[in-house]
Design an enzyme around this catalytic site. Structure first.
Site, mmCIF file in Angstrom:
data_model
loop_
_atom_site.group_PDB
_atom_site.id
_atom_site.type_symbol
_atom_site.label_atom_id
_atom_site.label_comp_id
_atom_site.label_asym_id
_atom_site.label_seq_id
_atom_site.Cartn_x
_atom_site.Cartn_y
_atom_site.Cartn_z
ATOM 1 N N LYS A 276 43.312 36.362 24.626
ATOM 2 C CA LYS A 276 44.539 36.209 24.874
ATOM 3 C C LYS A 276 45.168 37.662 25.209
ATOM 4 O O LYS A 276 44.772 38.592 24.704
ATOM 5 C CB LYS A 276 45.490 35.599 23.707
ATOM 6 N N GLU A 361 54.412 18.840 14.135
ATOM 7 C CA GLU A 361 55.483 18.769 13.533
ATOM 8 C C GLU A 361 55.596 17.452 12.640
ATOM 9 O O GLU A 361 56.288 17.615 11.718
ATOM 10 C CB GLU A 361 56.599 18.757 14.735
ATOM 11 N N ARG A 389 59.271 15.348 18.076
ATOM 12 C CA ARG A 389 58.174 15.015 17.926
ATOM 13 C C ARG A 389 58.173 14.111 16.421
ATOM 14 O O ARG A 389 57.222 13.324 16.351
ATOM 15 C CB ARG A 389 57.296 16.146 17.681
HETATM 16 C C1 LIG Z 1 54.963 20.470 19.993
HETATM 17 C C2 LIG Z 1 55.309 21.928 20.284
HETATM 18 N N1 LIG Z 1 55.135 22.517 19.352
HETATM 19 C C3 LIG Z 1 55.353 24.074 19.156
HETATM 20 C C4 LIG Z 1 55.134 24.674 20.470
HETATM 21 C C5 LIG Z 1 55.334 25.928 20.560
HETATM 22 N N2 LIG Z 1 54.282 26.837 21.174
HETATM 23 C C6 LIG Z 1 54.001 26.776 22.423
HETATM 24 S S1 LIG Z 1 52.665 27.772 22.707
HETATM 25 C C7 LIG Z 1 52.156 27.665 21.303
HETATM 26 C C8 LIG Z 1 50.629 28.149 21.020
HETATM 27 C C9 LIG Z 1 49.766 27.371 21.718
HETATM 28 O O1 LIG Z 1 48.583 27.968 21.376
HETATM 29 P P1 LIG Z 1 47.121 27.689 22.518
HETATM 30 O O2 LIG Z 1 47.202 26.252 22.743
HETATM 31 O O3 LIG Z 1 46.085 28.020 21.818
HETATM 32 O O4 LIG Z 1 47.568 28.513 23.725
HETATM 33 P P2 LIG Z 1 47.489 30.116 23.572
HETATM 34 O O5 LIG Z 1 48.979 30.557 23.461
HETATM 35 O O6 LIG Z 1 46.481 30.640 22.913
HETATM 36 O O7 LIG Z 1 47.311 30.352 25.115
HETATM 37 C C10 LIG Z 1 53.202 26.888 20.432
HETATM 38 C C11 LIG Z 1 53.088 26.913 19.025
HETATM 39 C C12 LIG Z 1 55.356 23.721 21.487
HETATM 40 N N3 LIG Z 1 55.271 24.252 22.893
HETATM 41 N N4 LIG Z 1 54.960 22.221 21.494
#
Ligand SMILES: Cc1ncc(C[n+]2csc(CCOP(=O)(O)OP(=O)(O)O)c2C)c(N)n1
Ligand SMILES: CC(=O)[C@@H](O)[C@H](O)COP(=O)(O)O
Ligand SMILES: [Mg+2]
Length: 620
Positions: A276, A361, A389
């Site tokens: 990242k 969630e 959700r």
């Molecule tokens: C249902 C939901 N819950 C929380 C989020 C907030 N959120 C956006 S990106 C993220 C982390 C995602 O991690 P990953 O899939 O590993 O992607 P990275 O950021 O590491 O590229 C979160 C918790 C979301 N977009 N959707």
């Protein structure tokens, strides 16, 4: 940008020899840093997917092949390569390009995303549609190691496993990060997969020879190697052909691996490992800080904010620590939003009472219900948009059993740059129809603290819905004052018109009321609504005006209308709020003005409906 400037579509990209793709990746990465520094946006995740986006568009025939980016916050390279390079300067601004994939924005955005863990389901739908239509395109889901922890991803993989004749590719982008460091057993499992070096080596041997008849030999070797030295991976148990882990920043390796996978039928699973923030030292060093950000200097990076008013999330975080010190039964829960929800300090101070459950969630809410059954006092800190959700869990597991769970509902109302997918415009409507719920909306920071205390002390499910960012700057008392349940407060007395305002709309309503000499009420509670006060206002005023930062369809204003109808009151009522449509990105202040929810807009709406002078208005 000598290479990047030549690329206006994937067709241009395909003209390049594979040997220059690494150079292109460097240009693209630099372009993203420069561009996001001027607009703000999601940075770290996008820097991690540059090579993947290049390789995917290089190998596959998008948009015929369907490409879905889970969450979509990592899709900037994809957007740039698919003809939207120049639109990056408008990113997440009013009338500008969305920060997420959007079907109406481009034919290359096969599926709109932003809430996580949807990609495999959607890709499976598209893959089966291809079969039904007798078409041969491949459906690809790119999903992060955070997003794959969401329940939907597992539901989808469980479903995928029964089809062996679909063209479906799932790519796990494993950067060992969610927004915060990832949590849970799956994350530990990925680490174990990565350390299975021998297995990876065996895979690599297979990778170099996968062509023609040798492909079959390689497959057999792969099977043999797996049988001998490693148990089937979880994904193989789900029915995928698992390949990896491979280096997701080695663009040539990605290209050759994807070319192989493209030939295959049946569910394919490619595990890539990325970093990242890759290629931008500051983001690599602190991917959390550089996850989502405002404008910054690429050379100096993000400067610590100075002299800013505390955000509502800060108010919540401070209250949480203070209350935790007085009550050992308090538990803080977040579904993967520790930083955004203001829980960093609480997590440090009370590690045993802090639970980050991952992007889950539904689980977060029912987990809280379980704790409440055992006498704990859980607080679920959750964004309004993400509580959607867990709607059934809220109704079936919490409210129906009248369990004592507090919901700290952040990002209620308009959220600005994230736009329609993240707007917390519906919570008043979707919560107030649930029996047993208490719903509060603070008009300022101090009232937010009071409401959190009220919700926490209340024996049943209660939600405090507060907005993203800072409030009006009201001083916050460090006490634990609670408010009488279901009671509003008259803020000023005027004539003819009573404005009944909720939450963030109290301040502009008060300003409007002063201009047109209207009575202004801070309603405080969406549920139970203060019926006595509504009746009193109806009896002493000609007309009522409700103002809320939420959808008017079924929202707080509708609750006022219902109270009037129940008492057979026939006063004219003007409902002001957000319209029954999805509202795209833009500054919150711009959006509020557009939707006439600032002082001037409220005055204009009242005068348009009731006449120029509120004192002498003729009620139409
Ligand atoms: C249902 C939901 N819950 C929380 C989020 C907030 N959120 C956006 S990106 C993220 C982390 C995602 O991690 P990953 O899939 O590993 O992607 P990275 O950021 O590491 O590229 C979160 C918790 C979301 N977009 N959707
Ligand atoms: C993509 C996503 O869902 C999050 O990164 C979200 O954009 C965070 O929003 P806040 O900036 O309001 O915390
Ligand atoms: Mg990740």
């Amino acid at each position: 940008m000598k290479l990047l400037n030549t690329i206006n579509s994937p067709a241009d990209l395909k003209k390049l020899p594979c040997s220059v793709l690494e150079e292109l990746a460097a240009e693209l990465r630099d372009y993203i840093v420069q561009s996001v520094s001027k607009t703000g946006g999601h940075l770290s995740s996008n820097l991690g997917t540059v090579e993947l986006a290049i390789a995917l568009h290089y190998v596959f025939d998008t948009p015929a092949d369907r490409l879905i980016w889970d969450v979509g916050h990592q899709s900037y390279a994809h957007k740039i390569l698919t003809g939207r390079r120049d639109r990056m300067k408008t990113l997440r601004q009013l009338d500008g390009m969305s920060g997420f994939p959007k079907r109406e924005e481009s034919e290359y955005d096969s599926f709109g995303t932003a809430h996580s863990s949807t990609s495999i389901s959607a890709a499976l739908g598209m893959a089966l549609a291809a079969k039904l239509k007798n078409e041969n395109y491949t459906s690809i889901a790119v999903i992060g190691d955070g997003a794959i922890t969401g329940g939907m991803a597992f539901e989808a993989m469980n479903n995928v496993g029964i089809y062996d004749d679909i063209k479906l590719l799932v790519i796990l982008n494993d950067n060992d990060m969610s927004i915060s460091p990832p949590v849970g057993a799956l994350n530990r499992y990925f680490a174990r997969l990565m350390s299975g070096k021998f297995y990876a080596t065996a895979k690599n041997v297979g990778k170099t020879v996968l062509r023609g008849p040798i492909l079959e030999i390689a497959r057999r070797f792969e099977e043999h190697a797996k049988g001998l030295i490693a148990p089937a991976t979880l994904f193989e148990e789900f029915g995928f052909n698992y390949v990896g882990p491979i280096d997701g920043h080695d663009v040539e390796l990605l290209v050759s691996t994807l070319k192989n996978l493209k030939q295959r039928t049946g569910p394919q699973f490619l595990h890539i490992v990325t970093k990242k923030g890759h290629g931008y030292k500051l983001a690599e060093a602190d991917p959390v800080l550089y996850h989502g950000l405002g404008k910054f200097s690429p050379e100096e990076g993000i400067k610590p904010p100075t002299g800013l008013k505390p955000t509502y999330a800060d108010i919540f975080g401070n209250w949480l620590c203070d209350m935790a010190a007085t009550d050992s039964k308090l538990i803080g829960i977040t579904p993967a939003m520790r930083e955004g929800s203001g829980m960093v300090q609480f997590a440090k101070d009370y590690p045993d009472r802090f639970f980050d459950v991952g992007i889950a969630e539904q689980h977060a809410v029912t987990f809280a219900a379980g704790l409440a059954c055992e006498g704990f006092k859980p607080i679920v800190a959750i964004y309004s948009t993400f509580l959607q959700r867990a709607y059934d869990q809220l109704i079936h597991d919490v409210a129906l059993q009248n369990l004592d769970v507090t919901f700290a509902l952040d990002r209620s109302g308009l959220v600005g740059a994230d736009g329609a997918t993240h707007a917390g415009n519906y919570d008043m409507a979707y919560l107030r129809c649930i029996p047993n719920m208490v719903i509060m909306a603070p008009s300022n920071e101090n009232e937010s603290r009071q409401m959190l205390t009220t919700a926490f002390l209340y024996k049943g499910p209660a939600a405090v819905r507060y907005p993203r960012g800072a409030g009006i700057g009201a001083p916050v008392e460090k006490t634990f004052d609670s408010l009488p349940i279901g009671k509003g407060k008259v803020l000023r007395n005027g004539k003819n018109i009573a404005i009944l305002a909720f939450g963030t709309m109290v301040a502009p309503s008060l300003a409007a009321g002063e201009s047109i000499n209207a009575t202004v009420v801070n309603m405080r509670f969406v549920k139970p609504i203060d019926k006595n006060l509504i009746l009193e206002m109806a009896q002493t005023h000609h007309a009522l005006v409700t103002v809320e930062e939420g959808t008017v369809s079924g929202g707080a204003g509708s609750a006022v209308m219902e109270a009037l109808a129940e008492e057979k009151m026939a006063n004219p009522v003007l409902l002001l709020g957000l319209p029954d449509k999805f509202i795209d990105h833009g500054d919150v202040s711009q959006l509020l003005a557009i939707h006439k929810l600032d002082k001037n807009g409220i005055i204009t709406s009242i005068q348009e409906r009731f006449g120029k002078s509120a004192d002498t208005c003729s009620i139409r």
